[in-house]
Each structure stands twice: as structure tokens, then as C-alpha cells.
Enzyme design. Structure first.
Site, PDB file in Angstrom:
ATOM      1  N   GLN A 114       4.546   9.656   6.610  1.00 44.93           N
ATOM      2  CA  GLN A 114       3.576  10.373   6.428  1.00 44.93           C
ATOM      3  C   GLN A 114       4.220  11.763   6.248  1.00 44.93           C
ATOM      4  OE1 GLN A 114      -0.138   9.455   7.450  1.00 44.93           O
ATOM      5  NE2 GLN A 114      -0.730   7.545   6.705  1.00 44.93           N
TER       6      GLN A 114
ATOM      7  N   ARG B 180      -7.444   2.456  17.658  1.00 44.70           N
ATOM      8  CA  ARG B 180      -6.804   1.155  18.210  1.00 44.70           C
ATOM      9  C   ARG B 180      -5.971   0.354  19.187  1.00 44.70           C
ATOM     10  NH1 ARG B 180      -3.402   1.185  12.012  1.00 44.70           N
ATOM     11  NH2 ARG B 180      -4.918   0.838  10.693  1.00 44.70           N
TER      12      ARG B 180
ATOM     13  N   SER C 266       7.301  10.453  11.099  1.00 46.47           N
ATOM     14  CA  SER C 266       5.890   9.997  10.640  1.00 46.47           C
ATOM     15  C   SER C 266       6.269   9.597   9.061  1.00 46.47           C
ATOM     16  CB  SER C 266       4.593  10.732  10.767  1.00 46.47           C
ATOM     17  OG  SER C 266       4.097  11.101   9.621  1.00 46.47           O
TER      18      SER C 266
ATOM     19  N   LYS D 125      -4.723   6.658  14.692  1.00 43.77           N
ATOM     20  CA  LYS D 125      -4.847   5.724  13.155  1.00 43.77           C
ATOM     21  C   LYS D 125      -6.564   5.986  12.848  1.00 43.77           C
ATOM     22  CE  LYS D 125      -0.211   4.586  12.943  1.00 43.77           C
ATOM     23  NZ  LYS D 125      -0.182   5.700  12.284  1.00 43.77           N
TER      24      LYS D 125
ATOM     25  N   GLY E 283      -4.890   8.230   5.021  1.00 48.45           N
ATOM     26  CA  GLY E 283      -4.428   8.976   5.539  1.00 48.45           C
ATOM     27  C   GLY E 283      -3.218   9.549   5.063  1.00 48.45           C
TER      28      GLY E 283
ATOM     29  N   LYS F  38       0.506  -1.047  -0.106  1.00 46.37           N
ATOM     30  CA  LYS F  38      -0.254  -0.130  -0.078  1.00 46.37           C
ATOM     31  C   LYS F  38       0.111   1.394  -0.064  1.00 46.37           C
ATOM     32  CE  LYS F  38      -2.927   1.193   3.907  1.00 46.37           C
ATOM     33  NZ  LYS F  38      -2.863   2.575   4.048  1.00 46.37           N
ATOM     34  N   SER F  39       1.927   1.286   1.063  1.00 45.88           N
ATOM     35  CA  SER F  39       2.454   2.021   0.572  1.00 45.88           C
ATOM     36  C   SER F  39       3.441   3.095  -0.579  1.00 45.88           C
ATOM     37  CB  SER F  39       3.464   2.191   1.594  1.00 45.88           C
ATOM     38  OG  SER F  39       2.756   2.764   2.863  1.00 45.88           O
TER      39      SER F  39
ATOM     40  N   ASP G 135       1.974  -0.424  12.379  1.00 43.14           N
ATOM     41  CA  ASP G 135       1.114  -1.033  11.979  1.00 43.14           C
ATOM     42  C   ASP G 135       0.223  -2.302  12.332  1.00 43.14           C
ATOM     43  OD1 ASP G 135      -0.215   1.052  10.663  1.00 43.14           O
ATOM     44  OD2 ASP G 135       1.092   0.968   8.494  1.00 43.14           O
TER      45      ASP G 135
END
Ligand code: S3P
Length: 433
Positions: A171, A350, A169, A346, A98, A26-27, A319
Site C-alpha cells: 500500500q 489479528r 508494504s 490490520k 486501508g 480486492k487488491s 492476509d
């Protein structure tokens, strides 16, 4: 996408056996889609993520002028915009993602036009100040709604920045690098803990130059990107559910082919090994500097031991923590998680959801602000699981359910499709009953 919620029943298993190849990471798919759509020329990607999150990135980039096609052989073909996006008069919908929202903010801040980024209910609760602040320091005009999406960006020329991220992070780092790519001068991102480096590797693959040190990365802008052809490695965070499932049963044997093994992502393999699983990595290869290999897991009849995940490990495994905590009761000495406060912001909280669902299955668990203590040596019973619409919670408790007594009902099971639509079918394929 339909918003109807679905339920799935998971029955106990005896064993996990088989060979799988998983959809693309995914990343990496987010980054290839974003950079391919921004670059000069036509990029092609095989094994692109099948998850809804990466589809959100593709549809945003399409709205911004990139042409996206699915080829007959399954590859995604993207005609890039050559460094200049087309202004849009409607909000860009980042869905549940995100990564899409935070990275695209950096890409758009130096572009011409006004852009509004929106997301679903979960994404609209997640903190966006972490991208607003560095972009504003670069001179961007960016406004949030009470710290969250909707985000409005009025594109303008930016200034280079030297920035230390308060919370490590990938992101946020990627957001700043994408802005720095288009900004004159030298933009540096420093982080106290090393986060996944897919953006650095992808930017280089698309022809950008950047300088890396142990705790920082610098990009000198402006630079242009050139289209590439690439195969996306299988998603290790999706593989985590199958590896943890296999680890639950003495006598499991599972082979996962073509999995991404980037060292900033592969910590799970060390943790499972420390817990007592036997893991072999075979046929290691490189694709655009991303490591790819076959992962084979077998288990010891003695079962799993115990472990504490804290500090840098917690950040690297962020994750994978839900599924590791969910199998904690089946270890002999338990699993402790600390320094993982980020888990609370998240797709869901979680920490709270893992604790609540473990308790629903009859487990003892202690919740902390930044983690959990899950004692080992426990027996769980089937229960109704509230996934909170969070893909990783739905999948983590499907794994725990394999070792519970009786059936487990996963509510909001459709959320698995955010990252891994094939999850339940593949689980049925390898779970021996
Ligand atoms: C991601 C980075 C991590 C991770 C997320 C994907 C990425 O988030 O949890 O699933 O692709 O860069 P943070 O950057 O918020 O740590």
C-alpha cells in the site's frame, strides 16, 4: 452500509466438495478502480470485487469526478477524470479500507485542492505515518490526527524521491508510485522484502512505463494513463478460506476456477502443499500480466503435517495467516508464525484475536509480539467467536468451526462483506454435512 452486527452459526462438516468461481481480487479491483477513474477515457471491468472495501474506493473516486456505472452484464464502467480530479468540499470516506486511504493519499497529494480522508473506527486506529512521511519528503502538505486518520492533504506540486520503506508494504509502495506518476523526475521505491506487485502491473496495463529491479521500482513522471478493459481474476485471499477448509478433511475435492495466481500472492499454495495438501494448477492464463488459473485441491488421508511461517514468507502470506493459524490445531505438528508484527495493525489486532478465539474453542496457543505457536493434534469445541468486526477473523473461525465438535457462533459475521459478501452462502454450498 448498515452498522448492525449479525451472528452466524457454523455447524461441523464432513467434507468440502464442489466447484466455485470467486468474485474479483480486492487488491486488483482497488487499483483498476483508482487508475481507471484517474485515466483518460472509459474503462470497463468484469468480475470486479463485490466487497465493501472496493465500493469505498469507487465512491471516493466518484466524489472526485469519475463517473461510475454498473452495466447490465455486471461489468463496472468508469469514465476517468483524465489526470485531474474535481475538488470536493466534504470528507472522502474510505470506510474500513486501508488500501483506499493509503493509495488515494498518494494520488491526491500532487492534485489541486484540499482533501480530507476519513475512515471507520478500525481504519481510524491504523498507522498512517507510513504514508505521511514519504509524501512529506516529496514536499506534500499532509497532516494526520495523532498518527491516524482523519488525514488532510493540501495538494501541491511534488519533487521526485528515492525512498526505502521501513516496513515492506504494497500500500505504501503504491501510494508513492501514484504520487511519482504525477511528479517530474524519477521516483524510486526500495523494499527489503518483495510485496505484491499489482500496482506495477496495473500501471503498465494503463500505459505507464516503470522500471523494475529485484528490490526496487522506479517511475518517471509525469505520465498519463489510458483507459483499459479488463477481467479481474478471482481473489486468492478469499480462496484461501475454501482451500484451508478443504485441507481439513481427508477426501475433500474442491476446484476453484479463474483464481488470480500472481507469484507475489500465491505462496499459500506452497504452504498448503508443504502441509500435505495436493494442489494442482490448471489452465494457467495471463490477463494484463496477472496470472489466472484453476486451482484444484485434494487431501491426503494422512492429514496435515506442520510448518513454520517466518521472514519473507510471513510478509507474503500476511492476509492468509489468520486462517492458517486457525487450522493449526488440526495439523499433526502445529503451525508457528513469526515476523508477523504487522498483523497487530490490520483491521484488528489479528494476533490477539486469533489467540483469544482459538482459546475460546478450547485450543492451547502461545502468543508472541510477532506471531503465534499453535500446537497440532488438538480437538476444538464450538464456541462464541468475537470477530472484532474483522472480515478475515470472521471467515478464519468459520473454517475452524467446520472441524470443531458442536456449533460455533460467529459474532460480527457481517464483516465478511468487507472483502467477500458471498462467503457464507458459498461455504454452505461446498460443506457436506
Ligand atoms: C494490500 C497490501 C497489504 C495487505 C492488504 C492489501 C494491497 O497491506 O495486507 O490486505 O492491496 O496493497 P500492507 O501494504 O499494509 O502490507
Amino acid at each position: 452500509m448498515s452498522t448492525a452486527t449479525q451472528e452466524r452459526i457454523i455447524r461441523p462438516a464432513r467434507n468440502i466438495l464442489g466447484t466455485l468461481r470467486l468474485p474479483g481480487d480486492k487488491s486488483i479491483s482497488h487499483r483498476y478502480a483508482m487508475l481507471g477513474a484517474f485515466a483518460d477515457g472509459t474503462s470497463r471491468f468484469s468480475n470486479f470485487s463485490t466487497g465493501a472495501d472496493c465500493a469505498s474506493t469507487l465512491s471516493c473516486m466518484q466524489a472526485l469526478g469519475a463517473r461510475v456505472r454498473k452495466l447490465n452484464d455486471g461489468r463496472i464502467e468508469i469514465d476517468g477524470v483524465g489526470g485531474h480530479v474535481t475538488p470536493v468540499d466534504h470528507p472522502l470516506d474510505c470506510g474500513n479500507s486501508g488500501s483506499t486511504m493509503r493509495m488515494i493519499s498518494g494520488l491526491l497529494a500532487p492534485q489541486q485542492g484540499t482533501f480530507t480522508l476519513i475512515g471507520d473506527e478500525s481504519l481510524s486506529r491504523r498507522p498512517m505515518e507510513r504514508v505521511r512521511k514519504p509524501l512529506a519528503e516529496m514536499g506534500a502538505s499532509i497532516t494526520l490526527t495523532d498518527g491516524h486518520a482523519p488525514i488532510t492533504i493540501k495538494g501541491t506540486q511534488l519533487r521526485a524521491l528515492d525512498y526505502t520503506t521501513p516496513v515492506p508494504s504494497a500500500q505504501v509502495k503504491s501510494c508513492i508510485l501514484l504520487a511519482g506518476l504525477q511528479t517530474a523526475g524519477s521516483t524510486t521505491v526500495r523494499e527489503s522484502l518483495r510485496t505484491r506487485d499489482h500496482s506495477e502491473l496495473a500501471l503498465r496495463a494503463f500505459g505507464a512505463e516503470l522500471t523494475r529491479a529485484i528490490d526496487s521500482v522506479t517511475i518517471n513522471g509525469p505520465q498519463t494513463l489510458r483507459a483499459i478493459e479488463a477481467a479481474v481474476p478471482g481473489d486468492l485471499s478469499s480462496a484461501a478460506f475454501f482451500l484451508c477448509a478443504a485441507a481439513l478433511f481427508p477426501g475433500s475435492g474442491l476446484i476453484l476456477d479463474g483464481i488470480g495466481l500472481n507469484p507475489t500472492r500465491a505462496t499459500l499454495l506452497d504452504v498448503l502443499t508443504a502441509l500435505g495438501a495436493r494442489i494442482a494448477v490448471l489452465q494457467l492464463q495471463e490477463s494484463h500480466s496477472e496470472l489466472v488459473g484453476t486451482v484444484q485441491i485434494t487431501t491426503d488421508p494422512q492429514g496435515l503435517g506442520s510448518t513454520t511461517i517466518s521472514g519473507a514468507l510471513a510478509a507474503q502470506l500476511i492476509d492468509e495467516l489468520p486462517v492458517l493459524a486457525a487450522i493449526g490445531p488440526f495439523t499433526s505438528g502445529g503451525i508457528r508464525v513469526r515476523d508477523a508484527k504487522e498483523l497487530r495493525v490490520k483491521e484488528s489486532d489479528r494476533i490477539a484475536l486469533v489467540a483469544r478465539n482459538l482459546r475460546a474453542m478450547g485450543a492451547e496457543v502461545e502468543e508472541f509480539e510477532d506471531g503465534l505457536d499453535v500446537p497440532g493434534g488438538q480437538r476444538l469445541h464450538g464456541a462464541v467467536i468475537d470477530s472484532g468486526g474483522d472480515h478475515r477473523i470472521a471467515m478464519a473461525f468459520s473454517v475452524a468451526a467446520l472441524r470443531a465438535e458442536g456449533e460455533t457462533l460467529i459474532q460480527g459475521a457481517e464483516s465478511a462483506a468487507i472483502s467477500f459478501p458471498e462467503f457464507f452462502d458459498l461455504l454452505d454450498l461446498v460443506a457436506e454435512r
